[in-house]
Motif scaffolding. Structure first.
Motif, mmCIF file in Angstrom:
data_model
loop_
_atom_site.group_PDB
_atom_site.id
_atom_site.type_symbol
_atom_site.label_atom_id
_atom_site.label_comp_id
_atom_site.label_asym_id
_atom_site.label_seq_id
_atom_site.Cartn_x
_atom_site.Cartn_y
_atom_site.Cartn_z
ATOM 1 N N PRO A 14 6.092 8.788 3.582
ATOM 2 C CA PRO A 14 5.619 7.421 3.881
ATOM 3 C C PRO A 14 5.024 7.265 5.278
ATOM 4 O O PRO A 14 4.111 6.504 5.495
ATOM 5 C CB PRO A 14 6.878 6.561 3.712
ATOM 6 N N GLU A 15 5.575 8.033 6.224
ATOM 7 C CA GLU A 15 5.102 7.914 7.615
ATOM 8 C C GLU A 15 3.691 8.472 7.775
ATOM 9 O O GLU A 15 3.012 8.198 8.756
ATOM 10 C CB GLU A 15 6.059 8.623 8.562
ATOM 11 N N SER A 48 0.839 -1.209 0.000
ATOM 12 C CA SER A 48 0.000 0.000 0.000
ATOM 13 C C SER A 48 0.865 1.246 0.000
ATOM 14 O O SER A 48 0.594 2.227 -0.710
ATOM 15 C CB SER A 48 -0.916 -0.011 1.227
ATOM 16 N N VAL A 49 1.926 1.207 0.813
ATOM 17 C CA VAL A 49 2.836 2.359 0.867
ATOM 18 C C VAL A 49 3.500 2.569 -0.495
ATOM 19 O O VAL A 49 3.584 3.696 -1.002
ATOM 20 C CB VAL A 49 3.899 2.151 1.966
ATOM 21 N N ASN A 50 3.958 1.478 -1.115
ATOM 22 C CA ASN A 50 4.639 1.595 -2.415
ATOM 23 C C ASN A 50 3.696 2.131 -3.485
ATOM 24 O O ASN A 50 4.096 2.926 -4.353
ATOM 25 C CB ASN A 50 5.180 0.237 -2.850
ATOM 26 N N ALA A 51 2.427 1.695 -3.433
ATOM 27 C CA ALA A 51 1.453 2.149 -4.432
ATOM 28 C C ALA A 51 1.210 3.641 -4.306
ATOM 29 O O ALA A 51 1.141 4.372 -5.306
ATOM 30 C CB ALA A 51 0.145 1.380 -4.269
ATOM 31 N N VAL A 52 1.075 4.123 -3.052
ATOM 32 C CA VAL A 52 0.848 5.557 -2.835
ATOM 33 C C VAL A 52 2.076 6.353 -3.247
ATOM 34 O O VAL A 52 1.974 7.407 -3.889
ATOM 35 C CB VAL A 52 0.489 5.823 -1.362
ATOM 36 N N MET A 53 3.276 5.858 -2.900
ATOM 37 C CA MET A 53 4.508 6.570 -3.242
ATOM 38 C C MET A 53 4.711 6.625 -4.761
ATOM 39 O O MET A 53 5.276 7.577 -5.287
ATOM 40 C CB MET A 53 5.702 5.869 -2.586
ATOM 41 N N LYS A 54 4.250 5.598 -5.464
ATOM 42 C CA LYS A 54 4.403 5.589 -6.913
ATOM 43 C C LYS A 54 3.548 6.673 -7.554
ATOM 44 O O LYS A 54 3.956 7.319 -8.538
ATOM 45 C CB LYS A 54 4.016 4.210 -7.456
#
Length: 359
Positions: free
Chosen positions: A353-354, A340-346
Motif C-alpha cells: 500500500p505504501e 484508490s488504495v483499496n481498488a489497487v489492493m483488490k
C-alpha cells in the motif's frame, strides 16, 4: 462605609484625616481601583502629605484642548485627530468629563449606529470603533501626563466585533489593463507612481512624495512614513531609469498628487473597488502577489513596514503551500486516496500500500 457598589461602579467614601476631617467621595469602575485609591489617600494622610482632591470641573472639550496642547500636536495626524475628537464632543453634547462612563459611551454607541452619514448610508461600526480608540487614547495619555487624575472611563469596554474584511487586490490582467490606461492618458507621473507602489508596496503618499535623493544604489528609501519607520526597498534598474527620466536630480520627483487621474484610469479599466480601497489597493496587490509567489511572510512585514506580524498575517492565506494543503488534506481527498488504495489492493493483494501514489 468606605467602599460600596453603586450604579456607576465602586464608590470610595472616606475621611483620610479621621473623624471630623475632610470627606472624600470618588467613584471608580473597578473595586480594585477604588481600594488602591483608598490606600493611597490613607498613606498620604499618615505622612502629613494629604491634600483634599481638587474638584474636576472640566468639560470633555477642555480635555481635548489640553490633550492636543500637551501631546497631540506632536503626532503626524494630530490636527486630524483633534478635529475628530471635537466633532465627537459635539455629538456627545460636551458633557463634564467626569460624566463620561462606560455605560454612557455604550448608550452613545447604540444611538450613533442608528444614525446615517451625509451620504445617506448607515454609520459604519468601524467608524465608531475609531471614535472609541481616539477617546480612550486621549484619556490614557492625559492619565500618563497626570493631567487627568481619574480612571479611563473606556478602559475595559470592548469595541464592536467586526468581520474580517475581504482581501481586495488586483489580478495580473487587471494590472495590465490599468497600466495600459495610464499609459494611454500620457500622465507619466501617475503611471510611474503606480508602478512604484506595485513594485515596492509603498503607500500612494509615500511614492508621490518621493525625493530624488531617496532613490540611490538601486533602492528606494521611504522616510516620514505613516508609522515613522524608515525602510529601503530594492527596485529593478529599468524602473529606476523610468523614475529618473526627465525629472529633477534633487527635491520632489513628482509635482502632482495624481489621485483623480488614477481614479479615472481605474474606471476606464473597468476595475470595481470597494469604498476606501482606491490607491491603497496597490499596496494590497503587492503584498498579495508577494505571498502568491511564495514570498517569506517575515520579509513582507519588513518591506511593508508593519510594526507587528499580526498586521501582515492577513496575506499568509494566499501562500501556495497554504492553499495546496487545503487541497491535499481535506477529508474528501483523504477518502478518494483511501478508495484508490483499496481498488489497487483488490486487484493485486500482494501490492505494498505504501508504494501506491495517489494524486
Amino acid at each position: 462605609m468606605a467602599i460600596r457598589k453603586v450604579t456607576r461602579g465602586w464608590q470610595v467614601d472616606i475621611q483620610p484625616e479621621g473623624r471630623g476631617g475632610r470627606r472624600v467621595r470618588r467613584t471608580f469602575q473597578t473595586k480594585r481601583a477604588a481600594e488602591q485609591f483608598k490606600v493611597e489617600q490613607k498613606a498620604l494622610a499618615n505622612t502629613g502629605e494629604w491634600r483634599a482632591p481638587e474638584r474636576e470641573h472640566r468639560r470633555l472639550l477642555d480635555l481635548v484642548v489640553d490633550w492636543f496642547d500637551l501631546y497631540g500636536f506632536t503626532l503626524k495626524d494630530g490636527e486630524n485627530r483633534k478635529t475628530k475628537l471635537i466633532s465627537l464632543c459635539e455629538r456627545l453634547g460636551n458633557p463634564r468629563a467626569t460624566n463620561i462612563t462606560g455605560e454612557s459611551w455604550l448608550r452613545y454607541r447604540k444611538k450613533r449606529l442608528e444614525q446615517y452619514s451625509q451620504r445617506g448610508k448607515p454609520i459604519n461600526p468601524n467608524t465608531v470603533n475609531h471614535e472609541h480608540a481616539y477617546l480612550s487614547a486621549m484619556f490614557g495619555t492625559l492619565i500618563k501626563l497626570r493631567s487627568w487624575k481619574r480612571d479611563n472611563p473606556l478602559r475595559g469596554i470592548p469595541k464592536i466585533k467586526l468581520d474580517e474584511p475581504d482581501l481586495i487586490y488586483l489580478e495580473l490582467e487587471e494590472i495590465v489593463r490599468l497600466l495600459d490606461e495610464l499609459a494611454a492618458s500620457r500622465n507619466l507621473d501617475v503611471l510611474v507612481i503606480t508602478k512604484l507602489c506595485l513594485a515596492t508596496g509603498a503607500r500612494w503618499g509615500e511614492a508621490q512624495r518621493l525625493e530624488a535623493q531617496r532613490l540611490r544604489n538601486g533602492q528606494v528609501h521611504f522616510i516620514r512614513t505613516k508609522n515613522s519607520k524608515a525602510r529601503a526597498i530594492p527596485i529593478a534598474p529599468e524602473l529606476e531609469a523610468e523614475v529618473r527620466q526627465g525629472r529633477p536630480q534633487t527635491g520632489p520627483l513628482f509635482r502632482i498628487s495624481g489621485y483623480d487621474a488614477f481614479k479615472h484610469a481605474v474606471s476606464r479599466a473597468n476595475i470595481c473597488l470597494p469604498d476606501g480601497q482606491l490607491t491603497h489597493v496597490l499596496r494590497h496587490t503587492f503584498a498579495s502577489h508577494f505571498m502568491i509567489n511564495d514570498g517569506n511572510i517575515l520579509k513582507l512585514k519588513d518591506i511593508l513596514g508593519h510594526k507587528t506580524l499580526a498586521m501582515t498575517m492577513r496575506y499568509a492565506k494566499l501562500a501556495p503551500r497554504h492553499l495546496s494543503q487545503a487541497l491535499e488534506k481535506n477529508p474528501l481527498q483523504t477518502i478518494q486516496c483511501q478508495q484508490s488504495v483499496n481498488a489497487v489492493m483488490k486487484k493485486d493483494p500482494k501490492k505494498n500500500p505504501e508504494a501506491i501514489v495517489t494524486f
